[in-house]
Scaffold this active site. Structure first.
Site, PDB file in Angstrom:
ATOM      1  N   HIS A 182       0.834  -1.204   0.000  1.00  0.00           N
ATOM      2  CA  HIS A 182       0.000   0.000   0.000  1.00  0.00           C
ATOM      3  C   HIS A 182       0.870   1.256   0.000  1.00  0.00           C
ATOM      4  O   HIS A 182       0.456   2.312  -0.468  1.00  0.00           O
ATOM      5  CB  HIS A 182      -0.897   0.041   1.242  1.00  0.00           C
ATOM      6  CG  HIS A 182      -1.958  -1.012   1.260  1.00  0.00           C
ATOM      7  ND1 HIS A 182      -1.743  -2.266   1.789  1.00  0.00           N
ATOM      8  CD2 HIS A 182      -3.236  -0.999   0.808  1.00  0.00           C
ATOM      9  CE1 HIS A 182      -2.847  -2.985   1.671  1.00  0.00           C
ATOM     10  NE2 HIS A 182      -3.765  -2.245   1.072  1.00  0.00           N
TER      11      HIS A 182
ATOM     12  N   ASP B 105      -3.809  -6.756  -7.672  1.00  0.00           N
ATOM     13  CA  ASP B 105      -4.060  -6.039  -6.433  1.00  0.00           C
ATOM     14  C   ASP B 105      -4.452  -4.608  -6.823  1.00  0.00           C
ATOM     15  O   ASP B 105      -4.311  -4.201  -7.988  1.00  0.00           O
ATOM     16  CB  ASP B 105      -2.812  -6.065  -5.545  1.00  0.00           C
ATOM     17  CG  ASP B 105      -3.144  -6.016  -4.056  1.00  0.00           C
ATOM     18  OD1 ASP B 105      -4.276  -5.614  -3.707  1.00  0.00           O
ATOM     19  OD2 ASP B 105      -2.271  -6.366  -3.230  1.00  0.00           O
TER      20      ASP B 105
END
Length: 489
Positions: free
Chosen positions: A180, A251
């Site tokens: 992230h 993702d």
């Protein structure tokens, strides 16, 4: 709407952003949007999520609805009527694939009841790096153990009628970087990857997993870009070496692991060209991002950068998802998770509370965006059991955290006596350098504290009066910890 536009929309999976069907979503579904990834912020109750999924499915045939329900620390339905089970790390500690299969089946039944087609789970990374941010989401550090539990989890979930997704290919296990926040790197040769590193994904494929999520890991010896947009990784390793012909989903493309390398239009085109079929756009990706990605894919086909056949192939694979027979008649057993949580708990020393009053001091880890809500702990189940609970929560960026904790603990013990109960609540404390000095000082001054560790084992708390390890922070793990603290009460 042109056929090319329909194909481009068909590979896109944005977030929803609201708890009812928003106007922007209706228009894009008409354009051919593949479906949605739902997040915790989209869910308010069991009734609301059932109505929402029914409304979304009613917009068009085969609108795929997915979310991340891993069990354990990463879940979306657990607070809203979904089943609670210990996470992968706890299941790996128990090391009984049949129990893992049963836990995943119960998760699947919850998803069926909620109207979900596709679960973006399990995580089958191997946590060989003790500082891995995904450690609690992994079955363990042994590749063979992870492989057998990966297969069991996939089989259990898909037996309930929900498509599984093994993630995060080729594996985060060697890196301590959260994708992230940056691009993780793994420095292994192709031979090392093929010989052992990819074994959990090989096991998931053998178990018939419907999809695999590719991560933003950069395999430095294979390519200079993240796996998400790497033909060498997706077409070479996953399609070629492992022979996988199921759906490959990226993702989230909003994550820094890929967005630092390629903006959304470029990432969308490069991921599909590399061999991905479905694009997870991210938790904060709505109509504008759908339009941006779809336009980029259409333009890439029109200028010859992306073969139209690649989009057709991706759409054909996606059409297979959500077609498993649903286990609608099976009885949902909420006792499964509670039993597993009790079985995995470890107890050291004497953690049983002496009275009906406790100060719970929670040392918060860095919050993971994957987790969703940041709430965790034992305060509420303690209160429900009749304990009068005072709480203090501090994090690494809390002003004067060490001083605040010392002052609060000292004040509490002065008020209620030196034998009053103080519970120190931690989660993978070894990953956060600020926590060790705080805990050392508390041990030196207040060794009568009890520690409840709800994370990956790292630090040793054996010198405190008592120590409970739950190996996860789900609701059933918290209840198992409370049951231990109140044993004999």
């Amino acid at each position: 709407m042109t056929e090319l536009s329909r194909l481009a929309h068909g590979v896109l999976f944005p977030a929803l952003g609201r708890r009812t069907v928003p106007r922007w979503a209706r228009a894009r579904v008409e354009e051919g949007l593949g479906g949605f990834v739902l997040f915790g912020k989209d869910i308010a109750s069991a009734e609301q999520i059932r109505q929402l999924t029914a409304d979304l499915h009613g917009l068009r045939d085969h609108v795929l609805l997915s979310l991340d329900e891993e069990g354990g620390d990463v879940n979306r339905l657990e607070p809203h009527g979904g089943t609670s089970v210990p996470g992968n790390h706890a299941l790996g500690r128990l090391d009984d694939p049949e129990l893992t299969r049963e836990a995943a089946y119960q998760i699947g039944l919850s998803l069926v009841a909620a109207g979900i087609d596709w679960d973006l789970a399990p995580a089958v990374d191997t946590a060989v790096n003790p500082l891995s941010p995904n450690g609690i989401r992994c079955f363990g550090a042994d590749r063979a153990l992870v492989a057998r539990h990966a297969a069991a989890w996939v089989e259990g979930l898909q037996a309930a009628g929900v498509s599984a997704c093994a993630k995060h290919f080729p594996g985060h296990g060697l890196s301590s970087t959260d994708a992230h926040l940056g691009t993780p790197t793994v420095d292994l040769s192709r031979q090392e990857l093929v010989d052992h590193y990819l074994d959990p994904f090989r096991a998931a494929i053998a178990a018939g997993v419907d999809s695999i999520m590719v991560s933003h890991v950069r395999l430095t010896q294979l390519d200079t870009v993240p796996a998400t947009i790497s033909p060498a990784v997706l077409t070479g390793l996953l399609r070629g070496e492992l022979g996988y012909d199921g759906v490959v989903i990226t993702d989230a493309l909003e994550m820094r692991g890929i967005s630092d390398v390629a903006a959304l239009p470029q990432a969308a085109v490069r991921a599909i060209a590399a061999g991905a079929d479905a694009l997870c756009l991210g938790a904060w990706a709505f109509g504008d991002d759908v339009d941006t990605a779809a336009a980029a894919l259409v333009a890439a086909v029109e200028d010859g950068t992306l073969p139209e056949e690649r989009l057709r192939e991706a759409n054909a694979r996606i059409a297979r998802l959500g077609t498993r027979p649903r286990a609608t008649g099976a009885a949902h057993d909420d006792t499964v998770g509670a039993r597993l949580a009790r079985d995995v708990v470890e107890v050291h020393g004497d953690p049983v509370l002496r009275g009906k009053r406790a100060l719970v001091v929670r040392l918060d880890p860095t919050h993971s965006p994957a987790q969703g809500g940041a709430s965790w702990g034992i305060a509420e189940p303690l209160r429900a059991a009749g304990v009068e609970v005072e709480t203090l929560a501090v994090a690494g960026d809390t002003y004067n955290a060490e001083g605040v904790i010392k002052a609060e603990v000292g004040l509490y013990l002065d008020e209620f006596g030196p034998d009053a109960d103080v519970v120190l609540l931690v989660r993978s404390s070894h990953r956060f350098p600020w926590q060790r000095p705080v805990l050392d000082e508390l041990l030196a001054k207040y060794p009568g504290c009890v520690v409840v560790d709800m994370g990956v084992p790292g630090d040793d708390f054996g010198q405190f009066r008592g120590w409970v390890r739950t190996f996860g922070a789900s609701r059933v793990c918290a209840q198992a910890a409370v049951d231990t603290l109140l044993a004999g009460a």
